[in-house]
Scaffold this motif. Structure first.
Motif, mmCIF file in Angstrom:
data_model
loop_
_atom_site.group_PDB
_atom_site.id
_atom_site.type_symbol
_atom_site.label_atom_id
_atom_site.label_comp_id
_atom_site.label_asym_id
_atom_site.label_seq_id
_atom_site.Cartn_x
_atom_site.Cartn_y
_atom_site.Cartn_z
ATOM 1 N N SER A 1 9.173 -15.501 -3.883
ATOM 2 C CA SER A 1 9.217 -14.251 -3.116
ATOM 3 C C SER A 1 7.956 -14.075 -2.278
ATOM 4 N N ALA A 2 6.794 -14.454 -2.828
ATOM 5 C CA ALA A 2 5.548 -14.330 -2.060
ATOM 6 C C ALA A 2 5.570 -15.237 -0.836
ATOM 7 N N ALA A 3 6.075 -16.458 -1.034
ATOM 8 C CA ALA A 3 6.129 -17.404 0.090
ATOM 9 C C ALA A 3 7.096 -16.916 1.169
ATOM 10 N N ILE A 4 8.294 -16.507 0.769
ATOM 11 C CA ILE A 4 9.298 -16.058 1.735
ATOM 12 C C ILE A 4 8.848 -14.766 2.415
ATOM 13 N N PHE A 5 8.226 -13.872 1.647
ATOM 14 C CA PHE A 5 7.763 -12.617 2.230
ATOM 15 C C PHE A 5 6.678 -12.879 3.265
ATOM 16 N N TRP A 6 5.807 -13.851 3.002
ATOM 17 C CA TRP A 6 4.772 -14.183 3.988
ATOM 18 C C TRP A 6 5.391 -14.813 5.234
ATOM 19 N N LEU A 7 6.378 -15.683 5.018
ATOM 20 C CA LEU A 7 6.983 -16.377 6.149
ATOM 21 C C LEU A 7 7.756 -15.422 7.052
ATOM 22 N N ILE A 8 8.723 -14.710 6.477
ATOM 23 C CA ILE A 8 9.601 -13.893 7.322
ATOM 24 C C ILE A 8 9.803 -12.472 6.793
ATOM 25 N N PHE B 1 -0.309 -5.620 3.697
ATOM 26 C CA PHE B 1 0.528 -6.802 3.467
ATOM 27 C C PHE B 1 0.473 -7.219 2.002
ATOM 28 N N LEU B 2 -0.712 -7.254 1.438
ATOM 29 C CA LEU B 2 -0.864 -7.637 0.034
ATOM 30 C C LEU B 2 -0.103 -6.673 -0.876
ATOM 31 N N PHE B 3 -0.210 -5.380 -0.596
ATOM 32 C CA PHE B 3 0.461 -4.370 -1.411
ATOM 33 C C PHE B 3 1.977 -4.538 -1.336
ATOM 34 N N GLN B 4 2.506 -4.780 -0.154
ATOM 35 C CA GLN B 4 3.952 -4.931 0.001
ATOM 36 C C GLN B 4 4.453 -6.265 -0.556
ATOM 37 N N LEU B 5 3.609 -7.265 -0.549
ATOM 38 C CA LEU B 5 4.000 -8.568 -1.108
ATOM 39 C C LEU B 5 4.311 -8.448 -2.603
ATOM 40 N N GLY C 1 7.855 -8.962 -4.948
ATOM 41 C CA GLY C 1 7.937 -9.710 -6.195
ATOM 42 C C GLY C 1 8.558 -8.906 -7.318
ATOM 43 N N THR C 2 8.241 -7.601 -7.352
ATOM 44 C CA THR C 2 8.808 -6.723 -8.381
ATOM 45 C C THR C 2 10.316 -6.598 -8.225
ATOM 46 N N ALA C 3 10.792 -6.435 -6.989
ATOM 47 C CA ALA C 3 12.228 -6.302 -6.755
ATOM 48 C C ALA C 3 12.981 -7.543 -7.213
ATOM 49 N N ILE C 4 12.422 -8.714 -6.956
ATOM 50 C CA ILE C 4 13.114 -9.967 -7.280
ATOM 51 C C ILE C 4 13.143 -10.211 -8.780
ATOM 52 N N THR C 5 12.057 -9.926 -9.461
ATOM 53 C CA THR C 5 11.985 -10.261 -10.891
ATOM 54 C C THR C 5 12.901 -9.388 -11.738
ATOM 55 N N PHE D 1 17.255 -15.815 -1.244
ATOM 56 C CA PHE D 1 18.216 -14.963 -0.528
ATOM 57 C C PHE D 1 17.800 -13.495 -0.575
ATOM 58 N N THR D 2 17.392 -13.029 -1.748
ATOM 59 C CA THR D 2 17.057 -11.608 -1.900
ATOM 60 C C THR D 2 15.756 -11.255 -1.195
ATOM 61 N N SER D 3 14.734 -12.098 -1.370
ATOM 62 C CA SER D 3 13.433 -11.796 -0.767
ATOM 63 C C SER D 3 13.410 -12.043 0.736
ATOM 64 N N GLY D 4 14.302 -12.889 1.236
ATOM 65 C CA GLY D 4 14.302 -13.198 2.666
ATOM 66 C C GLY D 4 15.307 -12.415 3.470
ATOM 67 N N LEU D 5 16.312 -11.845 2.803
ATOM 68 C CA LEU D 5 17.362 -11.159 3.551
ATOM 69 C C LEU D 5 17.631 -9.748 3.015
ATOM 70 N N VAL D 6 18.085 -9.658 1.778
ATOM 71 C CA VAL D 6 18.548 -8.371 1.253
ATOM 72 C C VAL D 6 17.418 -7.352 1.216
ATOM 73 N N TYR D 7 16.312 -7.703 0.565
ATOM 74 C CA TYR D 7 15.223 -6.749 0.385
ATOM 75 C C TYR D 7 14.534 -6.371 1.699
ATOM 76 N N PRO D 8 14.095 -7.315 2.540
ATOM 77 C CA PRO D 8 13.345 -6.897 3.741
ATOM 78 C C PRO D 8 14.191 -6.132 4.752
ATOM 79 N N PHE D 9 15.482 -6.455 4.885
ATOM 80 C CA PHE D 9 16.315 -5.724 5.838
ATOM 81 C C PHE D 9 16.475 -4.273 5.412
ATOM 82 N N PHE D 10 16.853 -4.053 4.145
ATOM 83 C CA PHE D 10 16.995 -2.663 3.707
ATOM 84 C C PHE D 10 15.643 -1.957 3.702
#
Length: 717
Positions: A52-59, A92-96, A100-104, A125-134
């Motif tokens: 989740s940290a990697a995907i959140f940083w990327l996109i 950014f660090l706070f949101q990252l 991680g909390t949402a995914i776990t 899928f969740t960290s790159g699409l579902v969570y950031p879009f909503f």
């Protein structure tokens, strides 16, 4: 320190607190599953944060907080650069860590049956699409000079993420567990649910989560301002009342406190207050927590009734309570603190739109994706892998306990215990293995005793036949005393013989115990007849030796304890310190005392049996040893005392039928006393008990050779 620096420091501290929640989730979820899957859950908690940290940083960060495109997604901050200013980097660090909390949350719900690689795909899928879009639809525009998402524009409020973080994680979890199905055996027996292996760990995890929530809610101010203490206080209050309400609900429902209810009630209270902790009062926080605890408890029961298997209760605590907390913004929030300026009803409509959108987006897209993914990548492990445990099947990780169980299973499959299990020294599992090996040793001993027990059974049959020829009249009257143990012995011997013919090596220890008890009872009956025969034929031998009275009584006390406890009696022994030693036949003396105490125990219920020893001169001036056995049992009539010392007779046939017995014990005891130069008398009162007084002389000398003595016939003529 400047105000900006303090705000940035607070965001970083809050981020650290939120990250500590990963430890809490790890402890909670690992403790709530079986030991064979605990390592798998822990590894997933580590891996999903990495993913989740990697995907959140990327996109993820860019989609969620970039400048909004039509209110749907952000278009900048991809591959986030950490040199864009203190505040933005801290944000950014706070949101990252929020991501991680949402995914776990998903990890615990799908525990014990999902493949590790499939779970990582879900995390991506969740960290790159579902969570950031909503997240963009609700929190887009938080960064200065960026536009808001469409839900935020409608006035939807979610301060720290009851919906954005927790409901998203909860609804994705629900979709996943519906697709993969319940764990093997979870709903087969309603009275035997799968239990967590370490609720101590799980409880510690809840405490860590509670601690981390200080940063989760308190840090969502994004500044260290006057609202922070109020937000943290409301968070603590709601969590406490959530746990308290769930605990009481479980108590009234089950008539006992359930640990899982308390733990999930606390989390439910914390989740519910997350969206509204900045706009409600302390009393409202308590009410929100109470409702959350009840919702969480009955939400778990609902899923169970629908046979939807949520291993840790994530859906109830995060999704259901997330919905309640988001509604509480409009129901309990102080309208002047809303940023929308809406009326309460208007705000409630906005909240309902956001909740519905979250469910449709998070659950809908996830369910479709998981169904499609399952066609290409099996989400669930095989039955054999699930039964073996994901620690081994998914990671090749084992524990001492698993190794022990594996060795025990190998013994079971091989059908032999010739090879003992390995004992790991200085460990708890090693102690279990050592005790298990001791049990195997005992089983081997019992197998060896089986042939001896069988031979004893045959001997007992032969002795019973011979005794029947000698005392046919007696055995005719007491046939029920002999036939019962004899039938048990023959029945179990036949079962053992059949097992041997069929090649079955296993014999239940209870069978051997039954044979042993029946054989001992039968042997006791036969020995009584043989003793009477020896006495009457003048062949009874006496071995006078020096007897250590205290030692003899100590052994006797240990022997009769099962008989004493059988009718819930108490044995009291009174021996003076200067009792000294006695010359007598030790074996016969011990048998006399055993007969008297056994007889007292048989006819006494919930009473007291006393054994008293003392020296006293008899009427002829000779000093004698006295042994008194007194009970508080049923007692006898005076006419009954005239026949109780006669062989093959009983004081009352109805009493014999109720309590059992052959009528030989007291006759043999009297004979032994007379052979050793003494006698025995009885005083009794019907309904109050009896006292048998046995007297032996003290002037007998030890003999190197046995003495053959004879007494008069004891059979009533």
């Amino acid at each position: 320190m400047s105000s900006e620096s303090l705000n940035i420091a607070w965001m970083i501290i809050a981020a650290a607190l939120v990250m500590s929640m990963q430890v809490g989730f790890c402890f909670l979820e690992s403790g709530m599953v079986r030991a064979k899957n605990s390592i798998n859950v822990a590894v997933k908690n580590l891996a999903d944060f990495c993913v989740s940290a990697a995907i959140f940083w990327l996109i993820g960060f860019g989609i969620m907080f970039g400048n909004s495109q039509w209110g749907l997604f952000g278009s900048e901050y991809f591959f986030f650069k950490t040199d864009q200013g203190w505040w933005l980097t801290a944000f950014f660090l706070f949101q990252l860590v929020f991501c991680g909390t949402a995914i776990t949350i998903i990890s615990g719900a799908v525990a014990e049956r999902m493949r590790f690689n499939a779970y990582l795909v879900i995390a991506v899928f969740t960290s790159g699409l579902v969570y950031p879009f909503f997240g963009h639809w609700v929190w887009g525009g938080v960064i200065p000079e960026t536009q808001s998402g469409w839900l935020a524009s409608l006035g939807f409020l979610d301060f720290a993420g009851s919906t954005v973080v927790h409901s998203v994680g909860g609804w994705v979890s629900l979709a996943a567990i519906i697709v993969i199905g319940p764990r093997i055996g979870q709903f087969d027996n309603p009275n035997r649910k799968i239990q967590g292996h370490n609720l101590t760990f799980a409880s510690a995890g809840v405490i860590i989560l509670w601690f981390g929530w200080i940063g989760f809610n308190g840090g969502s101010t994004l500044a260290f301002n006057s609202d922070v203490p109020k937000i943290i206080a409301n968070t603590m209050i709601s969590g406490a009342f959530g746990g308290f309400a769930a605990m009481l609900t479980a108590y009234f429902y089950y008539k006992q406190t359930r640990t899982w209810a308390l733990m999930n009630g606390i989390i439910g209270g914390l989740v519910s207050i997350t969206s509204c902790c900045n706009v409600v009062t302390a009393s409202s926080s308590a009410l929100i927590g109470i409702a959350a605890g009840i919702i969480c408890f009955f939400g778990m029961l609902l899923l169970e009734k629908l046979e939807i298997d949520d291993a840790v209760g994530a859906v109830s605590a995060h999704a259901f309570c997330g919905v309640w907390g988001t509604l509480a913004v409009a129901l309990f929030g102080e309208s002047e603190l809303w940023s929308t300026g809406f009326s309460r009803s208007h705000q409630l409509i906005a909240q309902l739109i956001g909740i519905s959108t979250c469910f449709a987006w998070s659950f809908g897209t996830s369910y479709l994706f998981f169904k499609l993914l399952n066609k290409f990548v099996k989400l669930r492990v095989s039955e054999d892998e699930e039964r073996a445990g994901l620690n081994v099947s998914e990671h090749g990780a084992t524990t001492e306990l698993i190794d022990l169980i594996t060795e025990m299973d190998r013994q079971h499959r091989a059908g032999t215990f010739a090879k003992r299990v390995y004992v790991e020294p200085h460990t708890e599992v090693g102690q279990i293995a050592a005790e298990y090996n001791r049990v195997l040793n005992r089983i081997e001993e019992e197998f060896k005793k089986r042939e001896i027990a069988t031979e004893k059974a045959r001997t007992s049959q032969a002795e019973a036949i011979r005794a029947n020829e000698v005392k046919s009249d007696f055995l005719a009257n007491m046939s029920h005393e002999l036939r019962t143990p004899l039938g048990i012995i023959m029945g179990y011997v036949e079962l053992i013989q059949e097992d041997l013919k069929d090649g079955e090596a296993m014999v239940e220890p209870e069978d051997l115990t039954t044979i042993a008890h029946a054989s001992q009872h039968l042997l006791h009956l036969i020995n009584g007849v043989l003793d009477i025969s020896k006495i009457e034929s003048g062949q009874m031998e006496v071995y006078p030796v020096v007897v250590d009275i205290k030692h003899l009584v100590k052994e006797l006390k240990q022997t009769v304890q099962p008989l004493i406890r059988e009718n819930n009696n108490t044995l009291i022994v009174e021996i003076p310190d200067n009792v000294g030693k006695l010359v007598a036949d030790e074996v016969k003396l011990q048998q006399c005392l055993l007969n008297l105490i056994s007889n007292a125990a048989k006819f006494t219920q919930d009473g007291t049996i006393s054994l008293r020893l003392y020296r006293k001169a008899w009427n002829n001036g000779i000093e004698c040893f006295y042994f008194e056995v007194e009970d508080t049992g049923i007692g006898m009539k005076e006419e009954q005392t005239k026949m109780i010392f006669q062989a093959f007779t009983q004081a009352d046939t109805s009493t014999t039928r109720k309590y059992g017995g052959t009528g030989l014990g007291l006759a043999i005891t009297k004979s032994f006393c007379q052979i050793m130069g003494g006698d025995i008398t009885v005083t009794t009162q019907l309904g109050k008990g009896s006292c048998f007084k046995m007297r032996l002389p003290t002037d007998v000398q030890p003999q190197e050779e046995p003495i053959i003595l004879q007494v008069e016939s004891m059979v009533a003529m």
